[in-house]
Write an enzyme that holds these catalytic residues in place. Structure first.
Site, PDB file in Angstrom:
ATOM      1  N   SER A 147       0.810  -1.222   0.000  1.00  6.09           N
ATOM      2  CA  SER A 147       0.000   0.000   0.000  1.00  6.09           C
ATOM      3  C   SER A 147       0.842   1.271   0.000  1.00  6.09           C
ATOM      4  CB  SER A 147      -0.956   0.012   1.197  1.00  6.09           C
ATOM      5  OG  SER A 147      -0.245  -0.086   2.404  1.00  6.09           O
ATOM      6  N   ASP A 397      -3.768   5.837  11.735  1.00  3.70           N
ATOM      7  CA  ASP A 397      -2.867   5.415  10.669  1.00  3.70           C
ATOM      8  C   ASP A 397      -1.621   6.285  10.746  1.00  3.70           C
ATOM      9  OD1 ASP A 397      -1.478   4.751   8.418  1.00  3.70           O
ATOM     10  OD2 ASP A 397      -3.130   5.047   7.009  1.00  3.70           O
ATOM     11  N   HIS A 400       0.804   5.300   6.563  1.00  2.00           N
ATOM     12  CA  HIS A 400       0.625   5.939   5.261  1.00  2.00           C
ATOM     13  C   HIS A 400       0.750   7.460   5.407  1.00  2.00           C
ATOM     14  CE1 HIS A 400      -1.503   2.037   5.023  1.00  2.00           C
ATOM     15  NE2 HIS A 400      -0.873   1.985   3.862  1.00  2.00           N
TER      16      HIS A 400
END
Length: 429
Positions: A147, A397, A400
């Site tokens: 990702s 998160d 990311h």
């Protein structure tokens, strides 16, 4: 398994798409965090728009820029204030994954948008989308990996969209893990291939074993089957190697990482990462090194996470400014993962010096990314997480990157290396 793109045809050619054991206490929760963060899905649809023409034509001789003759070390430097702000408007870019659209999700501070990376001994120009598009004219660029590869791809699409609108022509797989965009203005295809190990792997699932299975001597054909139709490739892996896994080599069990209850030798994941990159780069050299159109390849180095405590704790990544120069040292797992990737890139370059049409570079972003603890979505991975009040526990998160955000710098460096390669090609003509 072949490429998910195999039924989408192209006008010119088919796209057939331990070290020592690390302490368990330190990394015990990381695989769980990453597994949760990587799966908040898009709606699934198949788009039937045909993929349009792409060839491997050389860059036009009228490329509108002057490339630097000398190389630049982009790894050392500092983040400095930049009043100009981001390169694009996140709310106007339609390719951002919801979990990284921090402003749209209510992140209140905007200061993280006003920084730029300043290398110590050279300049890093602001990204120029028309230059990038001109250099990639008639080519197919693929982002392959986990990702973080997707995060970098979506950053690039937003950076280019101000100059040319990308048209999504294909998507497939859970969470749309295989997608392709077409830039009609310059006849460019840009794709993303989900391949979190780059080599052949069977991912853990709710219905199968609770560990991944990696076959370290076999490249993942979901992307490698398309290699003949790819002109430039950006490889990005790392975080999925923290998950429990059993490793195979020569169809025999080599060992495992965190596999209690299984009668396998624990070997950690550092040497496994090295083997996976070595297998991948060897496949590129063997299949494309002597190929008529060759390939330009990048390995994006490991992107550090910035968790401060539990992943579901309020304030898991609370910083709102970059670290200052000297505040944070690159060490531990972050340093080791990066070192393996850089070493394998250098080894592959040495093994391919006779191949004129194979170029390879490490996109070394680990240090500059380490300095940006403020650049992650944190709780704003979900829309307006505190709309009903502040709670002690909230999903975060801290892996990311927000878009726009620090990851845009990765693509600025990517462009500079492409410009350097183009300059070198022109000198050889």
């Amino acid at each position: 398994m072949g490429s998910p793109f195999k039924d989408h045809h192209h006008h010119h050619h088919p796209f057939s798409l331990a070290k020592k054991l690390i302490p368990w206490t330190f990394y015990a929760m990381i695989p769980l965090v990453l597994f949760r963060l990587y799966f908040y899905p898009y709606p699934l649809h198949n788009i039937t728009t045909p993929i349009l023409t792409s060839s491997s034509s050389s860059v036009s001789s009228s490329t509108p820029f002057v490339a630097e003759e000398t190389s630049c070390d982009y790894t050392t430097g500092k983040w400095v204030r930049d009043k100009r702000g981001p390169l694009y408007n996140g709310s106007a870019c339609g390719t951002i994954k919801e979990g990284q659209n921090c402003i749209a999700h209510g992140r209140p501070d905007m200061g993280y948008l006003y920084w730029r990376w300043k290398p110590k001994h050279c300049k890093l120009p602001r990204f120029e989308p028309n230059t990038f598009l001109q250099l990639l004219r008639n080519k197919h660029l693929a982002f392959v990996g986990d990702s973080m590869a997707r995060n970098q791809l979506e950053s690039l699409l937003c950076m280019l969209s101000s100059a040319s609108a990308p048209n999504l022509v294909y998507r497939d797989g859970d969470d749309n893990k295989f997608r392709r965009w077409y830039f009609e203005s310059h006849n460019i295809n840009i794709s993303v291939y989900w391949s979190p190990f780059l080599v052949k792997g069977v991912e853990k699932s709710n219905t199968g074993p609770n560990h991944n299975q990696l076959y370290l001597d076999h490249v993942d054909e979901r992307w490698a089957a398309d290699m003949n139709g790819i002109d430039m490739i950006v490889l990005s892996i790392g975080h999925w190697f923290l998950h429990p896994a059993v490793y195979y080599e020569g169809d025999q069990v080599l060992g495992c990482h965190y596999c209690p209850g299984l009668n396998h030798t624990e070997i950690g994941f550092y040497d496994v990462l090295r083997k996976a990159i070595k297998t991948t780069l060897k496949a590129l050299i063997d299949r494309k090194g002597a190929n008529s159109n060759g390939i330009n390849a990048f390995v994006t180095t490991f992107s550090p996470a910035h968790f401060e405590g539990d992943w579901d704790k309020l304030g898991a990544c609370p910083k709102t400014k970059p670290y200052k120069e000297g505040d944070k040292a690159l060490e531990g797992m972050d340093a080791d993962m990066r070192q393996i990737e850089v070493e394998e890139v250098e080894a592959a370059k040495m093994n391919s010096t006779q191949l004129e049409k194979f170029r390879l570079e490490a996109l070394d972003v680990t240090s500059l990314s380490l300095m940006r603890p403020d650049g992650h979505p944190g709780p704003y991975m979900h829309p307006f997480p505190f709309a009903n009040g502040v709670t002690e526990r909230v999903q975060n998160d801290c892996v990311h990157w927000c878009l726009p955000g620090p990851i845009d710098t990765w693509n600025e460096i990517l462009l500079e290396v492409i410009k350097k390669w183009d300059y070198e090609s022109r000198r050889e003509e």
